[in-house]
Enzyme design. Structure first.
Site, short mmCIF file in Angstrom:
data_model
loop_
_atom_site.label_atom_id
_atom_site.label_comp_id
_atom_site.label_asym_id
_atom_site.label_seq_id
_atom_site.Cartn_x
_atom_site.Cartn_y
_atom_site.Cartn_z
N GLY A 232 5.53 -9.60 0.82
CA GLY A 232 5.32 -8.39 -0.40
C GLY A 232 6.51 -7.98 -0.86
O GLY A 232 7.67 -8.34 -0.67
N THR B 132 7.85 -4.92 -0.95
CA THR B 132 8.76 -4.05 0.02
C THR B 132 9.54 -4.90 0.79
O THR B 132 10.75 -4.53 1.12
CB THR B 132 7.76 -2.94 0.56
OG1 THR B 132 7.03 -2.45 -0.34
CG2 THR B 132 8.80 -1.99 1.16
N GLY C 291 4.59 -5.57 5.23
CA GLY C 291 4.24 -4.49 4.30
C GLY C 291 2.64 -4.02 4.62
O GLY C 291 2.18 -4.76 5.62
N ALA C 292 2.29 -3.15 3.81
CA ALA C 292 0.85 -2.72 3.68
C ALA C 292 0.39 -2.32 2.26
O ALA C 292 1.16 -1.85 1.64
CB ALA C 292 0.48 -1.79 4.91
N GLY D 102 -3.11 -8.01 0.19
CA GLY D 102 -2.93 -8.10 -1.30
C GLY D 102 -2.07 -9.51 -1.77
O GLY D 102 -2.25 -10.04 -2.77
N GLY D 103 -1.13 -9.98 -0.76
CA GLY D 103 -0.10 -11.00 -1.28
C GLY D 103 -0.85 -12.37 -0.79
O GLY D 103 -0.39 -13.44 -1.16
N GLU E 192 -0.01 -12.97 8.67
CA GLU E 192 0.50 -11.66 9.12
C GLU E 192 -0.01 -11.06 10.37
O GLU E 192 0.58 -10.71 11.41
CB GLU E 192 0.44 -10.85 7.95
CG GLU E 192 1.13 -11.11 6.89
CD GLU E 192 0.61 -10.17 5.43
OE1 GLU E 192 1.68 -10.35 4.64
OE2 GLU E 192 -0.07 -9.70 5.72
N LYS F 240 1.16 4.25 -0.82
CA LYS F 240 0.33 3.69 0.26
C LYS F 240 -0.14 4.47 1.21
O LYS F 240 -1.15 3.90 2.05
CB LYS F 240 1.41 2.56 0.71
CG LYS F 240 1.80 1.60 -0.12
CD LYS F 240 0.92 0.70 -0.96
CE LYS F 240 1.46 0.30 -2.23
NZ LYS F 240 2.15 -0.88 -1.85
#
Length: 223
Positions: A26, A28, A81-82, A95-96, A102, A120
């Site tokens: 992601g 971030t 990430g989240a 989302g990715g 993960e 987020k």
């Protein structure tokens, strides 16, 4: 972008010499990987496990030592990430498109760190569509079943074709509305034939690093 960079730099500072590190996916996590690449050039010695092809390409370009998942039984720290995180450190991810990898990497990690920007953090999950990874053979039937349950499912597309994960599965993005019982919904969906994994991560993160325009702060899971 600045919030993500602040969060990524702080999270990368948690990594210690000799660790095996899981690398999430992601925008971030990108900043985490870049900073780890800088630290490796400064002498940090780590081994890394990647959760996606995109992460693998970035990590390799920065000189990080990548090892296959098949060669590790335990990971010291995973940084990921989240898409949404609630106050109990439940999250929506995927989302990715890398939610299955993960979740598997997180499962064998001693410490899981999530890096997010301030947008987020939410009181209740569900504004972000919930990704579920599914068997392609059964996707039309699953969409019909999910519609019958009152959800609004949408097959994720890449151009004119269904999006495929690194495991060659499909993803349905599910409009759920606010989720009152994340663990219960996760279990309900997982029991459906054809559903491989959901993007609900229940109290997975030990630490959440939240970026802001002025820096980053750390939230700890007290479970």
């Amino acid at each position: 972008m600045e919030e993500k960079r602040h969060a990524g730099i702080l999270a990368a500072s948690f990594v210690k010499d000799g660790m095996t590190v899981g690398l999430g996916t992601g925008s971030t996590v990108y900043h985490v990987i870049v900073r780890l690449g800088e630290r490796v050039k400064e002498g940090l010695r780590i081994r890394c496990v990647s959760t996606s092809e995109a992460t693998t390409e970035l990590a390799e370009s920065l000189g990080l030592d990548l090892i296959p998942m098949s060669e590790v039984l335990n990971i010291d720290m995973t940084i990921d990430g989240a898409d949404e995180v609630d106050r109990s450190c439940n999250g929506i991810k995927g989302g990715g498109g890398a939610l299955l990898h993960e979740k598997l990497v997180a499962d064998i990690s001693r410490i899981v760190v999530w890096v997010v920007d301030s947008s987020k953090i939410v009181e209740r999950l569900g504004a972000f569509p919930l990704p579920i990874e599914i068997v392609p053979f059964f996707h039309m039937q699953l969409i019909s079943k999910l519609e019958g349950m009152g959800f609004s499912p949408r097959l994720r597309m890449s151009g004119s074709c269904p999006f495929t994960t690194d495991e060659n599965n499909y993803i349905i993005d599910l409009e759920t509305g606010f989720i009152e019982d994340p663990e219960g919904l996760h279990r309900k969906l997982k029991l459906m034939p054809g559903v491989i994994e959901t993007g609900l991560f229940i109290t997975t993160a030990d630490i959440v690093v939240v970026g802001s325009k002025d820096g980053a702060k750390v939230l700890r899971n007290t479970r």
